[in-house]
Each structure stands twice: as structure tokens, then as C-alpha cells.
Enzyme design. Sequence first.
Site, PDB file in Angstrom:
ATOM      1  N   SER A  70       0.831  -1.205   0.000  1.00  0.00           N
ATOM      2  CA  SER A  70       0.000   0.000   0.000  1.00  0.00           C
ATOM      3  C   SER A  70       0.865   1.254   0.000  1.00  0.00           C
ATOM      4  O   SER A  70       1.648   1.481   0.912  1.00  0.00           O
ATOM      5  CB  SER A  70      -0.909   0.009   1.226  1.00  0.00           C
ATOM      6  OG  SER A  70      -1.563   1.252   1.287  1.00  0.00           O
ATOM      7  N   GLY A 102      -9.312   3.512   7.295  1.00  0.00           N
ATOM      8  CA  GLY A 102      -9.066   4.944   7.502  1.00  0.00           C
ATOM      9  C   GLY A 102      -7.616   5.273   7.779  1.00  0.00           C
ATOM     10  O   GLY A 102      -7.167   6.378   7.479  1.00  0.00           O
ATOM     11  N   PHE A 103      -6.897   4.320   8.353  1.00  0.00           N
ATOM     12  CA  PHE A 103      -5.512   4.600   8.736  1.00  0.00           C
ATOM     13  C   PHE A 103      -4.635   3.369   8.547  1.00  0.00           C
ATOM     14  O   PHE A 103      -5.097   2.248   8.723  1.00  0.00           O
ATOM     15  CB  PHE A 103      -5.444   5.024  10.214  1.00  0.00           C
ATOM     16  CG  PHE A 103      -6.307   6.204  10.525  1.00  0.00           C
ATOM     17  CD1 PHE A 103      -5.834   7.498  10.347  1.00  0.00           C
ATOM     18  CD2 PHE A 103      -7.614   6.028  10.950  1.00  0.00           C
ATOM     19  CE1 PHE A 103      -6.642   8.600  10.596  1.00  0.00           C
ATOM     20  CE2 PHE A 103      -8.446   7.121  11.208  1.00  0.00           C
ATOM     21  CZ  PHE A 103      -7.953   8.405  11.031  1.00  0.00           C
ATOM     22  N   GLY A 104      -3.383   3.623   8.209  1.00  0.00           N
ATOM     23  CA  GLY A 104      -2.407   2.546   8.186  1.00  0.00           C
ATOM     24  C   GLY A 104      -1.882   2.314   9.591  1.00  0.00           C
ATOM     25  O   GLY A 104      -2.180   3.070  10.519  1.00  0.00           O
ATOM     26  N   GLY A 105      -1.141   1.247   9.766  1.00  0.00           N
ATOM     27  CA  GLY A 105      -0.425   1.008  11.021  1.00  0.00           C
ATOM     28  C   GLY A 105      -1.274   0.557  12.187  1.00  0.00           C
ATOM     29  O   GLY A 105      -0.866   0.668  13.345  1.00  0.00           O
ATOM     30  N   ASP A 152      -6.650  -6.748   4.074  1.00  0.00           N
ATOM     31  CA  ASP A 152      -6.117  -5.398   4.146  1.00  0.00           C
ATOM     32  C   ASP A 152      -6.169  -4.852   5.567  1.00  0.00           C
ATOM     33  O   ASP A 152      -7.248  -4.644   6.114  1.00  0.00           O
ATOM     34  CB  ASP A 152      -6.940  -4.504   3.207  1.00  0.00           C
ATOM     35  CG  ASP A 152      -6.340  -3.127   3.053  1.00  0.00           C
ATOM     36  OD1 ASP A 152      -5.241  -2.881   3.570  1.00  0.00           O
ATOM     37  OD2 ASP A 152      -6.993  -2.289   2.391  1.00  0.00           O
ATOM     38  N   GLY A 153      -4.974  -4.614   6.136  1.00  0.00           N
ATOM     39  CA  GLY A 153      -4.874  -3.987   7.448  1.00  0.00           C
ATOM     40  C   GLY A 153      -4.098  -4.825   8.436  1.00  0.00           C
ATOM     41  O   GLY A 153      -4.486  -5.943   8.756  1.00  0.00           O
ATOM     42  N   GLY A 154      -2.961  -4.299   8.865  1.00  0.00           N
ATOM     43  CA  GLY A 154      -2.171  -4.982   9.891  1.00  0.00           C
ATOM     44  C   GLY A 154      -1.537  -6.285   9.448  1.00  0.00           C
ATOM     45  O   GLY A 154      -1.151  -7.119  10.278  1.00  0.00           O
ATOM     46  N   SER A 200       2.461  -0.506   6.355  1.00  0.00           N
ATOM     47  CA  SER A 200       3.560  -0.186   7.272  1.00  0.00           C
ATOM     48  C   SER A 200       4.560  -1.330   7.412  1.00  0.00           C
ATOM     49  O   SER A 200       5.759  -1.085   7.591  1.00  0.00           O
ATOM     50  CB  SER A 200       3.027   0.247   8.633  1.00  0.00           C
ATOM     51  OG  SER A 200       1.863  -0.426   8.955  1.00  0.00           O
TER      52      SER A 200
HETATM   53  C1  DX5 Z   1      -6.498   1.165   5.724  1.00  0.00           C
HETATM   54  C2  DX5 Z   1      -6.101   0.912   4.295  1.00  0.00           C
HETATM   55  C3  DX5 Z   1      -4.971   0.003   4.156  1.00  0.00           C
HETATM   56  C4  DX5 Z   1      -3.694   0.483   4.765  1.00  0.00           C
HETATM   57  C5  DX5 Z   1      -2.999  -0.726   5.302  1.00  0.00           C
HETATM   58  O1  DX5 Z   1      -7.714   1.779   5.802  1.00  0.00           O
HETATM   59  O2  DX5 Z   1      -7.182   0.387   3.560  1.00  0.00           O
HETATM   60  O3  DX5 Z   1      -4.754  -0.373   2.798  1.00  0.00           O
HETATM   61  O4  DX5 Z   1      -2.852   1.142   3.859  1.00  0.00           O
HETATM   62  O5  DX5 Z   1      -1.934  -0.315   6.061  1.00  0.00           O
HETATM   63  P1  DX5 Z   1      -1.220  -1.281   7.114  1.00  0.00           P
HETATM   64  O6  DX5 Z   1      -0.674  -2.432   6.345  1.00  0.00           O
HETATM   65  O7  DX5 Z   1      -0.166  -0.396   7.698  1.00  0.00           O
HETATM   66  O8  DX5 Z   1      -2.276  -1.688   8.106  1.00  0.00           O
HETATM   67 ZN    ZN Z   2      -6.682  -0.477   1.474  1.00  0.00          ZN
END
Ligand code: DX5
Ligand code: ZN
Length: 217
Positions: free
Chosen positions: A9, A143-146, A176-178, A199
Site C-alpha cells: 500500500s 481509515g488509517f495505516g499502522g 487489508d490492514g495490519g 507499514s
Molecule cells: C487502511 C487501508 C490500508 C492500509 C494498510 O484503511 O485500507 O490499505 O494502507 O496499512 P497497514 O498495512 O499499515 O495496516
Molecule cells: Zn486499502
Amino acid sequence: MSEILIAPSILAADFGNLAAATHMISESQADYIHIDIMDGNFVPNISFGFPVTQAIYKHAKKPLDFHLMINNPDNYLEDCVNSGAKIITVHAEVCNHLNRTLHRIKELGALAGVALNPHTSVDVLKNVINDLDLVLIMSVNPGFGGQKFIENTYAKVKEIKQLADAADKNILIEIDGGVNGENAPLLVKAGANMLVAGSYVFNSMNPSQTIQSLKNP
Ligand code: DX5
Ligand code: ZN
């Protein structure tokens, strides 16, 4: 075992140097570049819009995987395709006419995906399983990465796999996510065949090698 597709991502990249991040992914073993579009409405964050995705597309040598975390995604499907989208994923929670939206995406020449928030039941896919190419399971609240991976995801992957198998339908199951090196093999074992990682890739010492390790667990 079939191939695992990896979609790093770009949300976790240095936005001051998107060309370098796009180049790194393009030269790596990644299969797609995951593009997170957020509108500050469906999700409590704004990421970037189409002028930025067009700039990424110019440098990209891998197909783009668009994840629309926005209300009214129907209004932006052409923009995604004009930015090089090979996959367009919309959220089930905001589509009043999901069947129509999926067919429009395919008409535009992209693969059609549906994303489910952590609280959304797999049941909403029962009547569109034959119309979609991909299901994206959110393993964090979008909504957020990490953020921290939600463990209930494994059970959901299995449910979707069962639904697809019962319909004799070959689909991509994207998580998708974590996602990280620990949960990736377990997700694949549960039935996932496509992994997004933000991340975990970009915060690592050697992002390209991290992509390789996800691809070949
Ligand atoms: C979160 C996004 C993800 C995000 C994943 O809402 O849809 O695609 O970039 O980031 P990580 O891998 O850091 O959780
Ligand atoms: Zn995504």
C-alpha cells in the site's frame, strides 16, 4: 498451493517521494500497487485524489489496485480507470445498488471487488458472489495505516472461501490492514490469496526484501 498476490500500500510511503516508492514496488516481486482513496466522510481521514494517482500511474510498472473508502463510489469509477486501475474495490456498506456497481466496473474493463468492514457480515455477498472478482476483507477499521490486525479475520476468510467454493467461483480474497510476516501464512492457510501490506513493508529496513518474504512465506 496457488500463488499469493502481494499489493504493497502506497499509503505508507513517503508522500514527498512517491516516484521512488512506486519505482521500488515496480522493481520488487509485488503483483499490484494498492491505492487507498479516502474521502474524510466514509472514513475519518483523507488520503489523496486522482491528480496524485495519475502521477503514480506514470511511474508504475505494476497494475494498480484501487480501494475506494468513499461514499458514492459510482461517481469515480471512470477516474480510477483513467488512473490505470486494474482492480476497483468498493465498500458494500455504501453501495445501494451493488450489483449494478460491480457490472459497471467490469464494463469499464477492470476487475470488480467488494470490501467488507470488520463488522460487516459475509452474508451481504451471497447474492453477488457470481458478479464479483474479488472480496477485500478489512482486518482493521478502514481509515488509517499502522493499526492492529483483528483476529476475527481468519474466520471471515474461511466463510468467504466456503461461499465461493459452494458457488464454484474462483475469486481473489484480499486481506487489508495490519498484515505482517506472522499473520500472512495463517491468512493464506485460511484461504486468502492476496495480501495488502503498508507499514510492514515501508517501515522495514529493506522494503523490497520484505515484499519478497511475503510473496514466498
Ligand atoms: C487502511 C487501508 C490500508 C492500509 C494498510 O484503511 O485500507 O490499505 O494502507 O496499512 P497497514 O498495512 O499499515 O495496516
Ligand atoms: Zn486499502
